[in-house]
Design a protein around this motif. Structure first.
Motif, PDB file in Angstrom:
ATOM      1  N   THR A  41      37.126  32.100  41.310  1.00  0.00           N
ATOM      2  CA  THR A  41      37.306  31.962  39.865  1.00  0.00           C
ATOM      3  C   THR A  41      36.726  33.175  39.133  1.00  0.00           C
ATOM      4  O   THR A  41      37.339  33.709  38.194  1.00  0.00           O
ATOM      5  N   MET A  44      39.044  36.209  39.520  1.00  0.00           N
ATOM      6  CA  MET A  44      40.159  36.266  38.582  1.00  0.00           C
ATOM      7  C   MET A  44      39.694  36.683  37.186  1.00  0.00           C
ATOM      8  O   MET A  44      40.395  37.397  36.470  1.00  0.00           O
ATOM      9  N   CYS A  45      38.503  36.242  36.796  1.00  0.00           N
ATOM     10  CA  CYS A  45      37.951  36.664  35.503  1.00  0.00           C
ATOM     11  C   CYS A  45      37.742  38.178  35.487  1.00  0.00           C
ATOM     12  O   CYS A  45      38.127  38.864  34.532  1.00  0.00           O
ATOM     13  N   ILE A  48      41.108  40.041  35.247  1.00  0.00           N
ATOM     14  CA  ILE A  48      41.703  40.089  33.909  1.00  0.00           C
ATOM     15  C   ILE A  48      40.958  41.074  33.013  1.00  0.00           C
ATOM     16  O   ILE A  48      41.564  41.919  32.333  1.00  0.00           O
ATOM     17  N   TYR A 241      43.787  31.913  30.543  1.00  0.00           N
ATOM     18  CA  TYR A 241      42.840  31.670  31.630  1.00  0.00           C
ATOM     19  C   TYR A 241      41.533  31.052  31.146  1.00  0.00           C
ATOM     20  O   TYR A 241      40.838  30.381  31.916  1.00  0.00           O
ATOM     21  N   CYS A 242      41.185  31.246  29.879  1.00  0.00           N
ATOM     22  CA  CYS A 242      39.909  30.755  29.352  1.00  0.00           C
ATOM     23  C   CYS A 242      39.681  29.258  29.564  1.00  0.00           C
ATOM     24  O   CYS A 242      38.591  28.844  29.997  1.00  0.00           O
ATOM     25  N   LEU A 244      40.782  27.359  31.928  1.00  0.00           N
ATOM     26  CA  LEU A 244      40.489  27.160  33.348  1.00  0.00           C
ATOM     27  C   LEU A 244      39.053  27.537  33.667  1.00  0.00           C
ATOM     28  O   LEU A 244      38.384  26.883  34.477  1.00  0.00           O
ATOM     29  N   TRP A 245      38.580  28.592  33.044  1.00  0.00           N
ATOM     30  CA  TRP A 245      37.202  29.018  33.277  1.00  0.00           C
ATOM     31  C   TRP A 245      36.223  27.903  32.905  1.00  0.00           C
ATOM     32  O   TRP A 245      35.305  27.576  33.678  1.00  0.00           O
TER      33      TRP A 245
END
Length: 497
Positions: A41, A44-45, A48, A241-242, A244-245
């Motif tokens: 996770t 992926m952050c 981006i 995506y935020c 999901l974070w």
């Protein structure tokens, strides 16, 4: 005699041991575990945010008139004024009609590149400390959303003028620094010592693969759509995506609702001898930190390696364009290859580092070996580049090897603070990276000046300076670097008569 409650409390707060003093468990977690889910996770952050940082590097080719007119190796400069019949090998005339372009010199471009570091660096210091206090989930999540909004509005702000553009990039650098500086507090509570290299390498490899993806795709976006769409797409992905974070990330295994009891106990027991989880917090030993040679060696070597990395990330597309004079699509493909290899190498390097630890290699040996391989060969390969006859095979081979080996430092200097001061790692990881990222201000400015002053010998000067800086930092780390918990990072016991 019965012990006082204060004595018992102090004993509970005192749990410092060296990593090398206890045997490494034979079996760790699987890739499907919650801990590795946290690492992916974060990967992926980083992917981006790094893509949002890097998008300007290749988009710059489409944003300006005659980006490379001073970097040509041949003597002919005809047609390089930016018109449709220019010498960019059809790079300019294949762009969509109506795309705004700007007349920015190489020196101005260097200032634009470095502007993303002005707020970035102080926030690396602050966000690491802040994340240790209020949690990585909040600091990084809010910052990720903010930087995504800044990315979306970048094309609009650019139309307002250069001053507004640079000011927006400085504001964006503040929140991006919070993402990259605040994330390291996670590994205080999620990263057992014998798995730390691979978890951190998985997480940090997102920065390299993000560079690869945007360099690869940005050229195609600029040719098929318009360069503003590169910013719109990346900003939109970050906003999506935020949520999901905030759903997937938790600051420690104790508060995670889906982690298995077995894994939770495994992580807590693995970290029991390094840090404690209790309300008794000690103040930062700032004076002792400033006197610590092992800590300074991490800072200095981190700075010199960042000089290498920033030069690779920012100037690889420009260098390839100066050598081969190709269109943006092909430039993007060739420029992306080194970073794809670097991303894979970084992950494999973390696996190898932890494997060597299970074979009873000393931790300091593993850290220094990874740092040497990530610095010395990479800078040597770049120094040689201007002295060889330019060709696709030799140039790309050297660039790929240089970037690929450079990522091995993820298992060296970049996590060494977790070895020498795990109790204060959330603050020090941000502080050391903040010190290192001063290179992100200096390197583009200095390189832009060198390329602007001497078009023919500019690249030689850039790479020779890079080699000298890298070698000095590497020697400093090899001499003073350590991998044991420092005395100032241990909790002090108070004895009463």
């Amino acid at each position: 005699m019965a012990e006082s409650s204060s004595t018992v409390g102090k004993r509970k707060c005192s749990q410092d041991r060296q990593v090398d003093e206890k045997p490494v468990p034979k079996k760790g977690r699987s890739l499907c575990s919650t801990g590795y889910g946290i690492a992916f996770t974060m990967h992926m952050c980083n992917f981006i945010v790094t893509a949002q940082c890097t998008v300007i590097n290749i988009t710059m080719v489409a944003m300006v008139n005659s980006t490379d007119h001073r970097f040509q190796f041949n003597d002919s400069t005809e047609g390089l004024s930016g018109d449709s019949s220019g010498g960019l090998n059809n790079a300019r005339d294949t762009l969509p009609a109506g795309v705004p372009v700007y007349n920015w010199s190489p020196q101005i471009q260097g200032i634009i590149f470095s502007s993303l570091s002005y707020g970035f660096i102080p926030m690396l210091f602050l966000s690491g400390y802040l994340a240790g206090r209020v949690g990585t989930k909040r600091v990084v999540g809010v910052s990720l959303f903010a930087t995504s909004l800044f990315t979306i509005f970048t094309p609009l702000v650019t139309e307002l003028g250069l001053v507004f553009f640079i000011a927006t990039r400085i504001a964006q650098s503040i929140v991006q620094g919070s993402v990259l500086g605040g994330q390291h507090a996670l590994w205080e509570k999620w990263g057992p010592p014998h798995e730390r290299s691979r978890l951190c390498s998985i997480s940090l490899s997102g920065t390299i693969l993000g560079t690869f993806a945007i360099i690869l795709l940005d050229g195609m976006i600029c040719q098929t759509l318009e360069w503003p769409f590169a910013f719109y797409i990346l900003g939109g992905i970050g906003c999506v995506y935020c949520p999901l974070w905030f759903v997937l990330i938790y600051d420690d295994p104790i508060s995670h609702p889906w982690i298995s009891i077995t894994e939770r106990e495994y992580i807590i027991s693995s970290l029991a001898d390094q840090i404690h989880v209790s309300p008794c917090k000690q103040p930062l030993p700032i004076k002792a930190m400033l006197r610590s040679l092992p800590l300074w060696s991490v800072c200095v070597c981190g700075f010199t390696h960042q000089w290498l990395s920033i030069t690779q990330i920012i100037y690889t597309p420009t260098y390839i364009n100066s050598v081969f004079n190709i269109n943006m699509r092909d430039n993007g493909f060739l420029s992306a290859l080194p970073f794809l290899v670097a991303g894979v190498t970084g992950i494999l390097g973390g696996q190898l580092a932890d494997f060597l630890l299970t074979k009873n290699f000393r931790l300091v040996t593993v850290r220094k070996a990874a740092t040497f391989l990530g610095n010395f060969p990479s800078s040597v390969l770049l120094v040689v580049l201007p002295y060889i006859t330019p060709s696709y095979v030799t140039t790309m081979t050297f660039l790929i090897l240089s970037c690929g080996l450079s990522s091995l430092c993820q298992s060296g200097i970049y996590i060494n603070v977790l070895d020498i001061a795990p109790r204060h790692s959330s603050f020090l990881m941000g502080a050391t990276r903040g010190f290192a990222f001063t290179a992100a201000i200096l390197a583009p400015t200095v390189c832009g000046f060198l390329l602007n002053q001497d078009p023919e010998l500019g690249w030689r000067n850039v790479f020779l300076l890079l080699f000298a800086i890298n070698l000095s930092g590497l020697i400093t780390y090899l001499i003073f670097g350590e991998a044991v918990i420092q005395d100032w990072a241990k909790e002090r016991k108070l004895t009463r008569l």
